[in-house]
Motif scaffolding. Structure first.
Motif, PDB file in Angstrom:
ATOM      1  N   PRO A   1      -6.519  -3.687   2.147  1.00  0.00           N
ATOM      2  CA  PRO A   1      -6.737  -5.051   2.663  1.00  0.00           C
ATOM      3  C   PRO A   1      -6.633  -5.118   4.194  1.00  0.00           C
ATOM      4  CG  PRO A   1      -5.223  -5.088   0.796  1.00  0.00           C
ATOM      5  CD  PRO A   1      -5.397  -3.666   1.173  1.00  0.00           C
ATOM      6  N   ILE A   2      -7.468  -5.980   4.773  1.00  0.00           N
ATOM      7  CA  ILE A   2      -7.554  -6.061   6.230  1.00  0.00           C
ATOM      8  C   ILE A   2      -7.569  -7.504   6.708  1.00  0.00           C
ATOM      9  CG2 ILE A   2     -10.097  -6.032   6.238  1.00  0.00           C
ATOM     10  CD1 ILE A   2      -7.720  -4.463   8.851  1.00  0.00           C
TER      11      ILE A   2
ATOM     12  N   LEU B   1      -0.682 -12.713   1.595  1.00  0.00           N
ATOM     13  CA  LEU B   1      -0.027 -11.915   0.545  1.00  0.00           C
ATOM     14  C   LEU B   1      -0.439 -12.416  -0.842  1.00  0.00           C
ATOM     15  CD1 LEU B   1       3.400 -11.639   2.338  1.00  0.00           C
ATOM     16  CD2 LEU B   1       1.957  -9.688   1.693  1.00  0.00           C
ATOM     17  N   GLU B   2      -0.569 -13.742  -0.976  1.00  0.00           N
ATOM     18  CA  GLU B   2      -1.013 -14.296  -2.255  1.00  0.00           C
ATOM     19  C   GLU B   2      -2.446 -13.835  -2.554  1.00  0.00           C
ATOM     20  OE1 GLU B   2       1.362 -16.064  -3.827  1.00  0.00           O
ATOM     21  OE2 GLU B   2       0.101 -16.181  -5.621  1.00  0.00           O
ATOM     22  N   GLY B   3      -3.286 -13.861  -1.516  1.00  0.00           N
ATOM     23  CA  GLY B   3      -4.668 -13.404  -1.679  1.00  0.00           C
ATOM     24  C   GLY B   3      -4.726 -11.948  -2.112  1.00  0.00           C
ATOM     25  N   VAL B   4      -3.932 -11.115  -1.457  1.00  0.00           N
ATOM     26  CA  VAL B   4      -3.902  -9.691  -1.820  1.00  0.00           C
ATOM     27  C   VAL B   4      -3.460  -9.529  -3.276  1.00  0.00           C
ATOM     28  CG1 VAL B   4      -2.728  -7.487  -1.409  1.00  0.00           C
ATOM     29  CG2 VAL B   4      -3.558  -8.837   0.535  1.00  0.00           C
TER      30      VAL B   4
ATOM     31  N   LEU C   1       5.145 -18.534  17.153  1.00  0.00           N
ATOM     32  CA  LEU C   1       5.051 -17.080  17.023  1.00  0.00           C
ATOM     33  C   LEU C   1       5.575 -16.625  15.664  1.00  0.00           C
ATOM     34  CD1 LEU C   1       6.186 -16.358  20.674  1.00  0.00           C
ATOM     35  CD2 LEU C   1       3.866 -16.532  19.765  1.00  0.00           C
ATOM     36  N   PHE C   2       4.875 -15.677  15.061  1.00  0.00           N
ATOM     37  CA  PHE C   2       5.270 -15.142  13.756  1.00  0.00           C
ATOM     38  C   PHE C   2       6.182 -13.932  13.974  1.00  0.00           C
ATOM     39  CE2 PHE C   2       1.220 -17.252  13.040  1.00  0.00           C
ATOM     40  CZ  PHE C   2       1.493 -18.014  11.909  1.00  0.00           C
ATOM     41  N   THR C   3       7.337 -13.943  13.313  1.00  0.00           N
ATOM     42  CA  THR C   3       8.244 -12.796  13.450  1.00  0.00           C
ATOM     43  C   THR C   3       8.750 -12.389  12.072  1.00  0.00           C
ATOM     44  OG1 THR C   3      10.393 -13.905  13.526  1.00  0.00           O
ATOM     45  CG2 THR C   3       9.103 -13.890  15.583  1.00  0.00           C
ATOM     46  N   SER C   4       9.462 -11.256  12.044  1.00  0.00           N
ATOM     47  CA  SER C   4      10.012 -10.765  10.778  1.00  0.00           C
ATOM     48  C   SER C   4      11.049 -11.734  10.207  1.00  0.00           C
ATOM     49  CB  SER C   4      10.620  -9.380  10.981  1.00  0.00           C
ATOM     50  OG  SER C   4      11.578  -9.438  12.020  1.00  0.00           O
TER      51      SER C   4
ATOM     52  N   LEU D   1      -1.604  -7.647  11.958  1.00  0.00           N
ATOM     53  CA  LEU D   1      -2.184  -6.326  11.650  1.00  0.00           C
ATOM     54  C   LEU D   1      -1.120  -5.399  11.087  1.00  0.00           C
ATOM     55  CD1 LEU D   1      -4.559  -6.025  14.720  1.00  0.00           C
ATOM     56  CD2 LEU D   1      -5.183  -6.500  12.352  1.00  0.00           C
ATOM     57  N   ASN D   2       0.105  -5.554  11.576  1.00  0.00           N
ATOM     58  CA  ASN D   2       1.211  -4.756  11.053  1.00  0.00           C
ATOM     59  C   ASN D   2       1.550  -5.170   9.613  1.00  0.00           C
ATOM     60  OD1 ASN D   2       3.311  -2.782  11.440  1.00  0.00           O
ATOM     61  ND2 ASN D   2       4.733  -4.520  11.415  1.00  0.00           N
ATOM     62  N   LEU D   3       1.451  -6.475   9.351  1.00  0.00           N
ATOM     63  CA  LEU D   3       1.636  -6.960   7.976  1.00  0.00           C
ATOM     64  C   LEU D   3       0.625  -6.265   7.046  1.00  0.00           C
ATOM     65  CD1 LEU D   3       2.604  -9.047   5.777  1.00  0.00           C
ATOM     66  CD2 LEU D   3       0.893 -10.630   6.698  1.00  0.00           C
TER      67      LEU D   3
END
Ligand code: PRF
Ligand code: ZN
Length: 372
Positions: free
Chosen positions: A31-32, A257-260, A281-284, A343-345
């Motif tokens: 997945p991309i 993640l739901e899509g995957v 900003l999105f973080t861990s 992209l890391n996700l």
């Protein structure tokens, strides 16, 4: 030897798939997530930045590039790859969504859609054939058919008529660029609103036409998360397993993640890049709003678990200052981090499918991102 359009599924974990799609500008590992580069640029980043963060494919928009600088001008410069100096794959959206979502009076008919330029108000017309001609000029690796994205709240009768027309438009697009006419791939787009039987009908009709991949359109248009996931889980497993599946314009890390988990292979969304410019900003650890006063003297990195250029080199206090001062570097550092995060996700998603641990990964992100 692989050829553009070849799609190989390597492993599955539940419905999630780890696959490779071959295009004229190289392979895409799925997945991309595809960063959005509406105007032939991912806002504030260079191709070098994108390569550094391992962006495999970016998205461009037919609608915007047709209006400015013009697809003929781009074609005379050897296509969008050369013009923008981006050597990896490009997917172009057809303009269907933009014409329907951006302001500008529009007239819709069997022949196509008339709309006004968001730049100068001038009148233009897209037929399905025209949308393909523009994408041929741009030279994208993946072209999308012209569709009508039915907004949320339209009734069943309208949605049904619309999807039937979207199918006829899809057929006209394919007839205008039959398989094998060149290296560009063409994806059909499933519509049908929030009616499962209409979604099924749209898919059945599109399957009769020979596309290299299938997209799910018409989601994330104002419905609730539950409604979106309901349609997503209903339609994705019915889509051909041997072809790539693309969920258009979606979404948050949890949506992806739901899509995957439903079996989707490709995603695009303005969220990481647009939010970056708004300071979200999105973080861990979940979302961080960098403008908040609590960060004024916070000398820690934005995300201690992120090894992007922004997180390795700058503090939250500095990022907040740049944001408050509306400095150009704020857009750049924030966009770099958010896209790196997405992209890391996807990298983690691919690795977890290979290991058979996708469900654990999804649960971890759900814990960090759940907003009750
Ligand atoms: N159609 C097209 N592009 C799109 C969509 C669609 O339905 C969406 C819906 N989320 C995003 N981008 N052509
Ligand atoms: Zn970072």
């Amino acid at each position: 030897m692989t050829r553009p359009g070849d799609f190989t599924v390597h492993t599955t974990d539940g419905q999630a798939r780890r696959a490779t799609l071959t295009t004229a500008h190289g392979d895409i590992q799925t997945p991309i997530f595809m960063p959005v580069g509406t105007q032939g640029t991912v806002k504030s980043l260079t191709p070098l930045d994108l390569e550094e963060m391992d962006a495999q494919i970016i998205l461009g928009n037919t609608y915007h590039l047709y209006l400015r600088p013009g697809d003929d001008l781009v074609a005379r410069r050897g296509g969008l790859h050369k013009f923008a100096n981006w050597k990896r794959p490009i997917l172009t959206d057809s303009g269907g969504f933009q014409v329907f979502s951006l302001e500008g009076i529009r007239k819709l008919s069997e022949e196509g859609v008339e709309f006004r330029s968001y730049i100068d108000g001038s009148k233009h017309f897209f037929s399905p054939e025209k949308a393909i001609d523009i994408q041929k000029n741009l030279g994208s690796d993946i072209m999308m058919v012209l569709d009508e994205c039915v907004g949320y709240g339209n009734d069943r009768k309208y949605t049904e008529k619309s999807l039937e027309m979207t199918t006829r438009w899809a057929k006209r697009c394919r007839d205008h660029y039959p398989r094998g006419s060149g290296d560009q791939l063409m994806f059909g787009i499933v519509q049908g609103g929030f009616h499962k039987d209409l979604r099924e009908r749209s898919l059945e009709q599109l399957r009769e036409i020979d596309f290299e991949g299938f997209a799910i359109g018409g989601l994330s248009v104002g419905e609730s998360t539950e409604e979106m996931y309901d349609i997503l889980h209903h339609i994705t497993p019915l889509m051909p397993g041997e072809k790539p599946r693309y969920l258009m314009g979606v979404g948050t890390p949890l949506d992806i993640l739901e899509g995957v988990s439903a079996g989707v292979d490709m995603f695009d969304c303005v969220l990481p890049s647009r939010n970056a410019r708004n300071g979200t900003l999105f973080t861990s650890q979940g979302k961080v709003n960098i403008k908040r006063a609590e960060f004024a003297e916070d000398d820690s990195p934005l995300d201690p678990e992120c090894d992007c250029y922004t997180c390795r080199n700058f503090t939250k206090a500095y990022l907040r200052h740049l944001y408050q001062a509306k400095e150009l570097l704020s857009y750049r550092l924030n966009t770099y981090h958010n896209l790196y995060f997405y992209l890391n996700l996807m990298k983690q998603v691919r690795a977890s499918i290979e290991d058979g641990t996708f469900a654990d990964l999804k649960a971890r992100y759900e814990a960090a991102y759940f907003v009750g």
